[in-house]
Enzyme design. Structure first.
Site, PDB file in Angstrom:
ATOM      1  N   TYR A 103      62.446  19.113  78.180  1.00 59.65           N
ATOM      2  CA  TYR A 103      61.711  19.175  76.914  1.00 59.65           C
ATOM      3  C   TYR A 103      62.116  18.020  76.019  1.00 59.65           C
ATOM      4  CZ  TYR A 103      60.264  20.683  72.272  1.00 59.65           C
ATOM      5  OH  TYR A 103      59.712  20.723  71.012  1.00 59.65           O
ATOM      6  N   SER A 156      60.205  15.870  68.184  1.00 60.23           N
ATOM      7  CA  SER A 156      61.233  16.884  67.963  1.00 60.23           C
ATOM      8  C   SER A 156      62.590  16.221  67.834  1.00 60.23           C
ATOM      9  CB  SER A 156      61.269  17.875  69.132  1.00 60.23           C
ATOM     10  OG  SER A 156      62.379  18.744  69.040  1.00 60.23           O
TER      11      SER A 156
END
Length: 230
Positions: free
Chosen positions: A152, A139
């Protein structure tokens, strides 16, 4: 140019979002698909929509024995694997000062340990046949974290590091590895997220990037793909 047709692709997190889009795209390209996830009913529904052979495996990537059993079932069914897509993931907004340790544990278990479980199970088969391609879903948050996604982002930074290290380990083995780093993607996992004025990607955009990486000539490895909306 490499072909996806007649390859066997294992896709984790295939019951929705990016994983579902990747599975469908690879099937459109002629690959046989192994749909891996926890929602067996949804996986079976997706399998019915594919035009190529598909096998559904209900498995939790955080449980190593589930993944070992999954690989045995796949080898028994198809005889080999060619493509591994680690798209199972968990994204939970959590500041460090929220002290939500349970959420942190969940993201670490799914995003990092889940990826490692799949790698330890599949790599021996790929190395034995001296061919294959691993796609790890990372990501943009891995290198551009915000104040609400520190953990995250850290898990996705770990995927970057794992992929980069593995690329060096696998040099000259015939096995390729690529990380795909999307910006914000409109999926069930981000449902309810306030995008504000930011544009967002569609899951299909990520699936297209996966096919791009997989179809490069044999002497070319796409190490990293970063995808952002414009």
């Amino acid at each position: 140019m490499a072909k996806v047709k007649e390859k066997v692709a294992v896709v984790t997190g295939a019951s929705s979002g990016i994983g579902e889009a990747i599975a469908k795209k690879l099937s459109q390209q002629g690959a046989s698909i192994v749909l891996v996830g926890r929602n067996e009913q949804r996986l079976n529904e997706i399998a019915q929509q594919l035009n190529t052979p598909a096998k559904v495996v209900s498995a939790d990537v955080t449980v190593k024995s589930n993944i070992d059993d999954m690989l045995k079932a796949v080898i028994d069914h198809f005889g080999h694997i060619d493509i591994v897509v680690n798209s199972a993931g968990q994204s939970l907004s959590s500041k460090i000062t929220d002290y939500n340790v349970e959420q942190w544990d969940t993201m670490i278990d799914v995003n990092i340990k889940g990826t490692l479980h799949v790698l330890q199970a599949t790599l021996p088969y790929l190395l034995k046949q001296s061919s294959g391609h691993i796609i790890n879903l990372a990501s943009v948050s891995g290198f551009e974290p915000t104040k609400t996604n520190a953990v995250y982002g850290a898990t996705k930074a770990a995927i970057h590091a794992i992929t980069q290290s593995l690329e060096k380990e696998l040099a000259r083995t015939g096995v390729k590895v690529t990380s795909i780093s999307p910006g914000m993607v409109d999926t069930p996992m981000t449902e309810g997220t306030d995008f504000g004025e930011r544009k967002k990607l569609e899951a299909q955009n990520i699936a297209d990037a996966v096919v791009y990486a997989l179809t490069q000539p044999s002497h070319v490895n796409v190490n990293e793909v970063t995808i952002r909306p414009v």
